[in-house]
Write a protein that holds these residues in place. Structure first.
Motif: not given
Ligand code: ATP
Length: 315
Positions: A243-258
């Motif tokens: 929640p504090e670092y949305p860029q970390v969540l985005e990165l996680r989502q980008a990996f998931e999408s692969q």
């Protein structure tokens, strides 16, 4: 007396569960730690005088007494003054490949390498458990860094049970160059937000032991089942970091999408890793996420799971 070159692998957390408070102020943890091939090199050289010196090729790593590698040498010098008197001091040179303040135990593994290297150079003949006991005085992750491989770590993280070798798996790692998450902040915030989920009474430690949920992950590891390991990745600290670092969540989502086996933040972050079953797949995912995110501050690595901790280079 000869010099020694040591390889000091980074670690990732496949599992990190915060069980509760400990009487010593630390958290009681259940973690599964994994060594990876991304590693620093530590060169130790005898110097004929009574001093310890540290030099690291990374500008943000201190070259003074606060360097964990220095602290490891100082601890051994204090415990074994006769060896220091007989063999002299040591010059420690660190070639830094592990990103710093990344949740990858970079400093801890350097300290572990110095303990292993000085044990050889000063001919101390310490056993693995003696080395690990000294290591725990430097930091909770240091004993694991000595032993390496795949292990269940309990207590503060220093009580280790080795698990099955997983050296068929690969990992892609990504980190924003200028983003660091303080380990102290992560645990403190977790305590503030989630302490009602664990019993903080000291005497209930025993009860809390029964609340550990790492069983299914341990079973997946025993079966060397990469798909299952990927699904069961868990890190309680994500609850405060994402929640504090949305860029970390985005990165996680980008990996998931692969379509990777699984993805998660390592330790207190901010490094995010994704598991794959081959090096080719790891490289494909790296390129795809790099293109998708297209951020100049993002750095990537691929690595292999390894079954050892500190080892001599060229051996
Ligand atoms: P952990 O996963 O154990 O929390 P980390 O990977 O998040 O560790 P480190 O890379 O060990 O963090 O570094 C944290 C801080 O420790 C750095 O900001 C640095 O100033 C200091 N430090 C001291 N010694 C070292 C070392 N040998 N290598 C890297 N950092 C060091």
């Amino acid at each position: 007396m000869r010099s020694y070159s040591l390889i000091a692998p980074a670690k990732i957390n496949l599992y990190l569960e915060i069980i509760g408070d400990r009487p010593d102020g630390y958290h009681e943890l259940a973690m599964i730690l994994q060594s990876i091939s991304l590693a620093d090199q530590i060169d130790i050289e005898p110097i004929g005088i009574d001093t310890i010196s540290v030099r690291c090729d990374h500008a943000e790593v201190p070259n003074d007494k606060t360097n964990l590698a220095y602290r490891a040498a100082a601890l051994l010098a204090e415990q074994f003054p006769d060896a220091m008197a007989q063999f002299g001091g040591v010059a420690i040179n660190i070639t830094k490949n592990i990103p710093i303040a990344a949740g990858l135990a970079g400093g801890s593994t350097d300290a572990a390498a110095v303990l292993v290297g000085l044990d050889l150079m000063w001919q101390l003949g310490l056993t693995q458990s003696e080395l690990e006991e000294l290591a725990a005085q430097i930091g909770s992750d240091v004993p694991f860094c000595i032993q390496g491989g795949t292990a269940l770590a309990t207590g503060r993280g220093e009580e280790l049970s080795p698990l099955t070798n997983l050296d068929h798996l690969y990992v892609v790692l990504a980190k924003y160059r200028n983003l660091g998450i303080s380990t102290v902040w992560a645990y403190k915030t977790y305590r503030q937000q989630f302490s009602e989920t664990y019993v903080s009474e000291v005497q209930d430690l025993q009860t809390r032991q029964h609340r550990v949920h790492s069983g299914p992950m341990v079973s997946a590891i025993m079966h060397r089942n990469g798909a299952e390991i990927g699904k069961l990745l868990h890190n309680d600290l994500e609850k405060v970091a994402l929640p504090e670092y949305p860029q970390v969540l985005e990165l996680r989502q980008a990996f998931e999408s692969q379509g990777v086996l699984g993805t998660m933040m390592s330790g207190s972050g901010p490094t995010v890793f994704a598991l794959t079953e081959s090096e080719t797949e790891a490289l494909r995912v790296l390129e795809a996420v790099k293109t998708q995110m297209a951020h100049p501050e993002l750095e990537f690595w691929t690595a292999k799971f390894v079954s050892t901790g500190i080892r001599l280079a060229h051996s």
